[in-house]
Design a protein around this motif. Structure first.
Motif, short mmCIF file in Angstrom:
data_model
loop_
_atom_site.label_atom_id
_atom_site.label_comp_id
_atom_site.label_asym_id
_atom_site.label_seq_id
_atom_site.Cartn_x
_atom_site.Cartn_y
_atom_site.Cartn_z
N ILE A 57 0.83 -1.20 0.00
CA ILE A 57 0.00 0.00 0.00
C ILE A 57 0.87 1.26 0.00
O ILE A 57 2.04 1.21 0.40
N HIS A 58 0.27 2.36 -0.43
CA HIS A 58 1.02 3.60 -0.65
C HIS A 58 0.40 4.76 0.12
O HIS A 58 -0.80 5.02 0.00
N GLY A 59 1.24 5.48 0.86
CA GLY A 59 0.80 6.69 1.54
C GLY A 59 1.38 7.92 0.84
O GLY A 59 1.40 8.00 -0.38
N HIS A 60 1.87 8.86 1.64
CA HIS A 60 2.50 10.06 1.09
C HIS A 60 3.88 9.70 0.56
O HIS A 60 4.81 9.47 1.33
N GLU A 61 4.04 9.65 -0.75
CA GLU A 61 5.32 9.22 -1.32
C GLU A 61 5.39 9.63 -2.78
O GLU A 61 4.45 10.20 -3.33
N CYS A 62 6.54 9.30 -3.41
CA CYS A 62 6.76 9.68 -4.80
C CYS A 62 6.82 8.47 -5.72
O CYS A 62 7.13 8.61 -6.91
N THR A 63 6.57 7.28 -5.18
CA THR A 63 6.65 6.01 -5.91
C THR A 63 8.10 5.62 -6.19
O THR A 63 8.36 4.66 -6.92
N GLY A 64 9.06 6.33 -5.62
CA GLY A 64 10.46 6.02 -5.85
C GLY A 64 10.87 4.65 -5.33
O GLY A 64 11.74 4.00 -5.91
N CYS A 65 10.25 4.20 -4.24
CA CYS A 65 10.60 2.88 -3.68
C CYS A 65 10.14 1.77 -4.61
O CYS A 65 10.87 0.80 -4.84
N ASP A 66 8.93 1.89 -5.13
CA ASP A 66 8.45 0.94 -6.14
C ASP A 66 9.36 0.94 -7.36
O ASP A 66 9.72 -0.11 -7.91
N GLU A 67 9.74 2.14 -7.80
CA GLU A 67 10.61 2.26 -8.97
C GLU A 67 11.97 1.61 -8.70
O GLU A 67 12.57 1.01 -9.60
N LEU A 82 6.56 -12.71 -10.20
CA LEU A 82 5.84 -13.74 -10.95
C LEU A 82 6.09 -15.16 -10.43
O LEU A 82 5.29 -16.05 -10.70
N SER A 83 7.20 -15.35 -9.68
CA SER A 83 7.54 -16.72 -9.30
C SER A 83 7.78 -16.93 -7.81
O SER A 83 7.66 -18.06 -7.32
N GLN A 84 8.13 -15.89 -7.07
CA GLN A 84 8.59 -16.10 -5.70
C GLN A 84 7.67 -15.51 -4.64
O GLN A 84 7.80 -15.86 -3.46
N ILE A 85 6.81 -14.60 -4.99
CA ILE A 85 5.79 -14.09 -4.08
C ILE A 85 4.48 -13.98 -4.85
O ILE A 85 4.47 -14.01 -6.08
N ASP A 86 3.38 -13.89 -4.13
CA ASP A 86 2.09 -13.62 -4.74
C ASP A 86 1.68 -12.19 -4.37
O ASP A 86 1.13 -11.94 -3.30
N LEU A 87 2.01 -11.26 -5.24
CA LEU A 87 1.69 -9.86 -5.02
C LEU A 87 0.24 -9.62 -5.43
O LEU A 87 -0.08 -9.60 -6.61
N GLU A 88 -0.62 -9.42 -4.45
CA GLU A 88 -2.05 -9.32 -4.71
C GLU A 88 -2.54 -7.89 -4.88
O GLU A 88 -3.61 -7.67 -5.45
N TYR A 89 -1.77 -6.93 -4.39
CA TYR A 89 -2.26 -5.54 -4.45
C TYR A 89 -1.07 -4.60 -4.44
O TYR A 89 -0.22 -4.67 -3.55
N ASP A 90 -1.00 -3.74 -5.44
CA ASP A 90 0.03 -2.72 -5.53
C ASP A 90 -0.42 -1.70 -6.57
O ASP A 90 -0.67 -2.07 -7.72
N HIS A 91 -0.53 -0.45 -6.18
CA HIS A 91 -1.02 0.58 -7.10
C HIS A 91 -0.20 0.67 -8.38
O HIS A 91 -0.74 0.85 -9.47
N LEU A 92 1.12 0.54 -8.25
CA LEU A 92 1.99 0.73 -9.41
C LEU A 92 2.05 -0.50 -10.32
O LEU A 92 2.01 -0.38 -11.53
N LEU A 93 2.14 -1.68 -9.72
CA LEU A 93 2.42 -2.88 -10.49
C LEU A 93 1.18 -3.67 -10.87
O LEU A 93 1.28 -4.67 -11.61
N SER A 94 0.02 -3.30 -10.39
CA SER A 94 -1.21 -4.02 -10.71
C SER A 94 -1.88 -3.42 -11.94
O SER A 94 -1.91 -2.20 -12.11
N ALA A 95 -2.44 -4.29 -12.78
CA ALA A 95 -3.15 -3.82 -13.97
C ALA A 95 -4.55 -3.32 -13.61
O ALA A 95 -5.08 -2.43 -14.27
N ALA A 96 -5.15 -3.90 -12.59
CA ALA A 96 -6.52 -3.52 -12.20
C ALA A 96 -6.53 -2.16 -11.51
O ALA A 96 -5.50 -1.66 -11.05
N CYS A 97 -7.72 -1.56 -11.42
CA CYS A 97 -7.86 -0.28 -10.73
C CYS A 97 -9.33 -0.08 -10.37
O CYS A 97 -10.19 -0.88 -10.74
N GLY A 98 -9.59 0.98 -9.62
CA GLY A 98 -10.97 1.33 -9.31
C GLY A 98 -11.62 0.44 -8.27
O GLY A 98 -10.95 -0.27 -7.51
#
Length: 362
Positions: A57-67, A82-98
């Protein structure tokens, strides 16, 4: 995600050989800062442990850590996600939204209560009930408390999440702070940096994923394997510091010769991080190697600690940098002392060739 596979299961599904799997475990062992004695434990965990569910999840930031995270080279961020964790939610890396994406977040929290890793990027806005930072129709303070309450462990990625970062710099109009006060009694792992080193980020999440617990932490909640040394301790310019050879300007002969940048504001003597040994971009370089002084971006409130070009007044108990070479001359053996005294004389002349000859003679 109906079935929670292990890393070994995922390798089998993709036709990856046992040999390649073991090689991956060797790389992970090194990445996590563990000794080779722990390899068997890493292999055992990779065979049996389900891939961890991660909510980011993301608070007050610039997305630099994700980058920074997506530039990890060992392992590649793509392999990790894709192989070592199951990332279920991330604003930057997820295709879904809304709305469907936010509904999926809640479903994941409820389905994997007490089992998922919560990664937090960004500071928490506390002023005026947190209205300065909203996520999914709720204040970030609400989201953070809710997600942390049901997490197995919480990772604070970046100086913003750890201590507020630039959002908390004076006068801090939004009342931004680190996340610690909002995660309750959940295990909290602080990974400061603006941004953190990519391989440090992946190493921490994989340690929690494989062992179900935080890595050994220091007094400030940072992983010891990545924050156990100061930049100063691993800096290749350290011999010049010990000899009293300092660049006075970024364009003088000392700077061109690679002398210590302490007088130009380098925060290396008080900054704990892995820049000097892991470095950035697959070990290619880091700020000091590129000729810039360390600004101490993994330190709390580093934005408010004066101009980045201001020289630190003291270095631990040794004192003024101008006297370090002389101090070492008294404390060391006669041969090293003679070299230190000669170096102090040479630094006034800023003659690079003479300094190099002195080094060769030594």
């Amino acid at each position: 995600m109906e079935k929670r596979e292990s890393l070994w299961d995922r390798c089998l599904d993709k036709g990856i050989s046992r040999r390649s799997f073991i090689k991956s475990c060797v790389a992970l062992t090194s990445l996590m800062g563990l000794s080779t004695d722990c390899l068997s434990k890493v292999v055992e965990a990779a065979e049996a442990k389900p891939l961890p569910v991660v909510i980011w999840i993301h608070g007050h930031e610039c997305t630099g850590c994700d980058e920074s995270f997506i530039r990890s080279a060992s392992p590649l961020a793509s392999d990790l996600v894709l192989s070592q964790i199951d990332l279920e939610y991330d604003h930057l890396l997820s295709a879904a939204c809304g709305a469907p994406f936010e509904a999926h977040l809640e479903e994941t929290i409820q389905k994997y209560k007490g089992q998922y890793i919560l990664a937090v990027e960004g500071a928490v806005s506390t002023k005026d009930n947190g209205i300065f930072c909203m996520s999914g129709g709720h204040t970030f303070t609400h989201l953070l408390r809710h997600a942390a309450e049901n997490a197995m462990a919480v990772i604070a990625y970046g100086t913003c999440a750890v201590s507020g970062g630039i959002q908390a710099a004076a006068p801090n109009p939004t009342g931004s702070s680190g996340i610690k006060m909002f995660v309750g009694n959940k295990p909290l792992i602080n990974v400061p940096g603006c941004p953190p080193i990519p391989e440090v980020m992946t190493g921490v999440v994989m340690h929690v994923a494989l062992f179900g617990a935080a890595p050994p932490l220091d007094g400030e909640g940072r992983p010891k394997q990545f924050y156990g040394n100061r930049i100063h301790d691993t800096c290749y310019r350290r011999p010049f510091f010990d000899a009293g050879l300092f660049a006075e300007n970024y364009d003088d002969a000392g700077a061109k010769a690679g002398w210590c940048l302490y007088k130009l504001g380098c925060r290396g003597p008080e900054t704990y991080n892995s820049c000097g040994n892991i470095r950035w971009y697959q070990g290619m370089s880091y700020p000091i190697q590129s000729g810039a002084a360390c600004i101490g971006c993994s330190n709390p409130h580093f934005w408010d600690e004066g101009s980045f070009s201001d020289r630190l007044p003291k270095y631990d108990k040794i004192g003024d940098a101008d006297k370090i070479g002389v101090g070492l001359a008294v404390m060391t053996t006669a041969g090293v002392a003679a070299h230190a005294v000669a170096s102090v004389v040479q630094k006034g002349q800023r003659d690079v060739q003479e300094a190099q000859k002195g080094g060769a003679a030594e």
